[in-house]
Design a protein around this motif. Structure first.
Motif, PDB file in Angstrom:
ATOM      1  N   ASP A  41       4.256  28.615  82.203  1.00 37.64           N
ATOM      2  CA  ASP A  41       2.968  29.181  83.303  1.00 37.64           C
ATOM      3  C   ASP A  41       1.638  29.468  82.231  1.00 37.64           C
ATOM      4  OD1 ASP A  41       2.736  32.174  83.042  1.00 37.64           O
ATOM      5  OD2 ASP A  41       3.491  32.518  84.668  1.00 37.64           O
ATOM      6  N   GLU A  42       0.471  30.307  83.484  1.00 37.99           N
ATOM      7  CA  GLU A  42      -0.808  30.736  82.149  1.00 37.99           C
ATOM      8  C   GLU A  42      -0.293  31.478  81.217  1.00 37.99           C
ATOM      9  OE1 GLU A  42      -4.659  31.068  84.229  1.00 37.99           O
ATOM     10  OE2 GLU A  42      -4.513  28.917  85.252  1.00 37.99           O
ATOM     11  N   ARG A  43       0.134  32.673  81.363  1.00 35.57           N
ATOM     12  CA  ARG A  43       0.670  33.738  80.229  1.00 35.57           C
ATOM     13  C   ARG A  43       1.706  33.524  79.795  1.00 35.57           C
ATOM     14  NH1 ARG A  43      -0.048  38.943  84.084  1.00 35.57           N
ATOM     15  NH2 ARG A  43       0.649  39.886  81.898  1.00 35.57           N
ATOM     16  N   HIS A  44       2.798  32.649  80.312  1.00 32.39           N
ATOM     17  CA  HIS A  44       4.401  33.185  79.926  1.00 32.39           C
ATOM     18  C   HIS A  44       4.305  31.422  78.818  1.00 32.39           C
ATOM     19  CE1 HIS A  44       3.748  35.854  83.227  1.00 32.39           C
ATOM     20  NE2 HIS A  44       4.771  36.460  82.704  1.00 32.39           N
ATOM     21  N   ASN A  45       5.262  31.332  78.296  1.00 34.54           N
ATOM     22  CA  ASN A  45       6.351  30.106  77.710  1.00 34.54           C
ATOM     23  C   ASN A  45       7.267  30.983  76.298  1.00 34.54           C
ATOM     24  OD1 ASN A  45       3.838  28.943  76.711  1.00 34.54           O
ATOM     25  ND2 ASN A  45       2.846  30.764  76.101  1.00 34.54           N
ATOM     26  N   HIS A  46       7.995  29.969  76.828  1.00 42.40           N
ATOM     27  CA  HIS A  46       9.676  29.640  76.544  1.00 42.40           C
ATOM     28  C   HIS A  46       9.900  29.208  74.983  1.00 42.40           C
ATOM     29  CE1 HIS A  46      14.243  29.762  76.321  1.00 42.40           C
ATOM     30  NE2 HIS A  46      14.429  28.847  76.183  1.00 42.40           N
ATOM     31  N   TRP A  47       9.852  30.048  74.695  1.00 47.73           N
ATOM     32  CA  TRP A  47      10.319  29.106  72.958  1.00 47.73           C
ATOM     33  C   TRP A  47      11.711  28.776  71.827  1.00 47.73           C
ATOM     34  CZ3 TRP A  47       6.404  29.821  68.585  1.00 47.73           C
ATOM     35  CH2 TRP A  47       5.432  30.245  68.644  1.00 47.73           C
ATOM     36  N   ARG A  48      11.980  28.270  71.711  1.00 50.06           N
ATOM     37  CA  ARG A  48      13.390  27.573  71.197  1.00 50.06           C
ATOM     38  C   ARG A  48      13.363  27.463  69.139  1.00 50.06           C
ATOM     39  NH1 ARG A  48      18.562  26.090  71.493  1.00 50.06           N
ATOM     40  NH2 ARG A  48      19.129  24.224  69.821  1.00 50.06           N
ATOM     41  N   THR A  49      13.537  28.021  68.664  1.00 53.61           N
ATOM     42  CA  THR A  49      13.170  28.604  67.418  1.00 53.61           C
ATOM     43  C   THR A  49      14.650  28.201  66.428  1.00 53.61           C
ATOM     44  OG1 THR A  49      13.698  30.765  66.612  1.00 53.61           O
ATOM     45  CG2 THR A  49      10.850  30.276  67.000  1.00 53.61           C
ATOM     46  N   SER A  50      15.104  27.467  65.211  1.00 52.69           N
ATOM     47  CA  SER A  50      16.013  27.697  64.344  1.00 52.69           C
ATOM     48  C   SER A  50      15.421  27.725  63.145  1.00 52.69           C
ATOM     49  CB  SER A  50      16.821  26.402  64.743  1.00 52.69           C
ATOM     50  OG  SER A  50      17.697  26.028  63.077  1.00 52.69           O
ATOM     51  N   ILE A  51      16.151  29.212  62.489  1.00 54.27           N
ATOM     52  CA  ILE A  51      15.311  29.613  60.550  1.00 54.27           C
ATOM     53  C   ILE A  51      16.665  30.230  60.409  1.00 54.27           C
ATOM     54  CG2 ILE A  51      13.831  31.111  60.137  1.00 54.27           C
ATOM     55  CD1 ILE A  51      12.057  31.177  62.619  1.00 54.27           C
ATOM     56  N   GLY A  52      17.066  29.676  59.119  1.00 53.96           N
ATOM     57  CA  GLY A  52      18.116  29.562  58.470  1.00 53.96           C
ATOM     58  C   GLY A  52      19.114  29.689  58.978  1.00 53.96           C
ATOM     59  N   GLY A  53      19.228  28.492  59.514  1.00 53.28           N
ATOM     60  CA  GLY A  53      20.926  28.020  60.797  1.00 53.28           C
ATOM     61  C   GLY A  53      20.470  29.132  61.346  1.00 53.28           C
ATOM     62  N   VAL A  54      19.831  29.657  62.426  1.00 54.55           N
ATOM     63  CA  VAL A  54      20.445  30.541  63.343  1.00 54.55           C
ATOM     64  C   VAL A  54      18.921  30.299  64.659  1.00 54.55           C
ATOM     65  CG1 VAL A  54      19.788  32.890  63.838  1.00 54.55           C
ATOM     66  CG2 VAL A  54      21.027  32.942  62.140  1.00 54.55           C
ATOM     67  N   THR A  55      19.559  30.011  66.103  1.00 50.70           N
ATOM     68  CA  THR A  55      18.408  29.822  66.804  1.00 50.70           C
ATOM     69  C   THR A  55      18.420  30.855  67.570  1.00 50.70           C
ATOM     70  OG1 THR A  55      19.711  27.120  66.221  1.00 50.70           O
ATOM     71  CG2 THR A  55      18.847  27.705  68.800  1.00 50.70           C
ATOM     72  N   ARG A  56      17.338  30.868  68.456  1.00 52.32           N
ATOM     73  CA  ARG A  56      16.808  31.311  68.981  1.00 52.32           C
ATOM     74  C   ARG A  56      15.696  31.040  70.189  1.00 52.32           C
ATOM     75  NH1 ARG A  56      20.009  35.378  67.425  1.00 52.32           N
ATOM     76  NH2 ARG A  56      19.840  36.321  65.111  1.00 52.32           N
ATOM     77  N   GLU A  57      16.209  32.345  71.110  1.00 55.29           N
ATOM     78  CA  GLU A  57      16.026  31.478  72.647  1.00 55.29           C
ATOM     79  C   GLU A  57      14.632  33.106  72.923  1.00 55.29           C
ATOM     80  OE1 GLU A  57      16.693  28.182  75.333  1.00 55.29           O
ATOM     81  OE2 GLU A  57      18.357  27.837  74.159  1.00 55.29           O
TER      82      GLU A  57
END
Length: 152
Positions: A41-57
Motif C-alpha cells: 500500500d502507500e506506506r508498506h512494502n514486502h522485501w525478498r533479499t538474498s545475500i551471501g546465500g541467505v534469503t530473508r523476507e
C-alpha cells in the motif's frame, strides 16, 4: 545496531531522482541482493533479499515522507531489523545529491560477519552508485532530463 551513511551525486534533476526512488518495485534493478520489493500500500512494502546465500523476507513501513526531500522507513517484521532515511538535495537544475543513512542490527552469522568486514557499507555505496548509473543511463537513453521534468 550499526550505522551506515553514504551519498552520491547524480546528474539528474531532484524531482527525477526522488520520483525514481519511490518506485520501490524497481529496486532490484540497482540494489544488489534485492530479489523483489512488492508495494503493499502507500506506506508498506514486502522485501525478498538474498545475500551471501541467505534469503530473508521482511516488511517495511514508510514512517516519514516529504516529496522531493526525504523518505524514512523501518522494518516491521521478519528476519531483518533496520531503519533508515534517504534524502535528496538539489545541487542545481540538473544535479542531485542522494544521501542514505541506515541503522541496522545484524541478526545472523552471515550478517554479523559482513558487518564486521565493512561489507554493508560497501553494499550501500554500491547500491547508490548503481542508482546513479541507472538514472544517468536512463536519462541519456531518453534524450536527457532537461525539458522533460521541471526543476523543483
Amino acid at each position: 545496531m550499526s550505522m551506515v551513511k553514504e551519498s552520491v551525486d547524480v546528474d539528474v534533476p531532484l524531482h527525477a531522482a526522488y520520483n525514481q526512488w519511490t518506485q520501490f518495485e524497481e529496486f532490484p534493478r540497482f540494489m544488489e541482493g534485492v530479489e523483489s520489493v512488492t508495494q503493499l500500500d502507500e506506506r508498506h512494502n514486502h522485501w525478498r533479499t538474498s545475500i551471501g546465500g541467505v534469503t530473508r523476507e521482511f516488511d517495511t513501513e514508510i514512517v516519514d515522507q516529504l516529496p522531493d526531500e526525504r523518505i524514512a522507513w523501518r522494518t516491521m517484521d521478519g528476519d531483518v531489523r533496520q531503519k533508515g532515511v534517504v534524502t535528496f538535495q538539489r545541487l542545481d537544475d540538473s544535479h542531485t545529491r542522494v544521501n542514505m543513512a541506515i541503522d541496522f542490527q545484524p541478526t545472523g552469522m552471515v550478517e554479523r560477519a559482513g558487518d564486521a568486514m565493512g561489507m554493508v557499507d560497501r553494499r550501500v555505496k554500491g547500491d547508490l552508485v548503481r542508482f546513479k548509473d541507472f538514472m544517468e543511463e536512463r536519462g541519456r537513453a531518453e534524450g536527457g532530463w532537461r525539458g522533460r521534468i521541471s526543476p523543483s
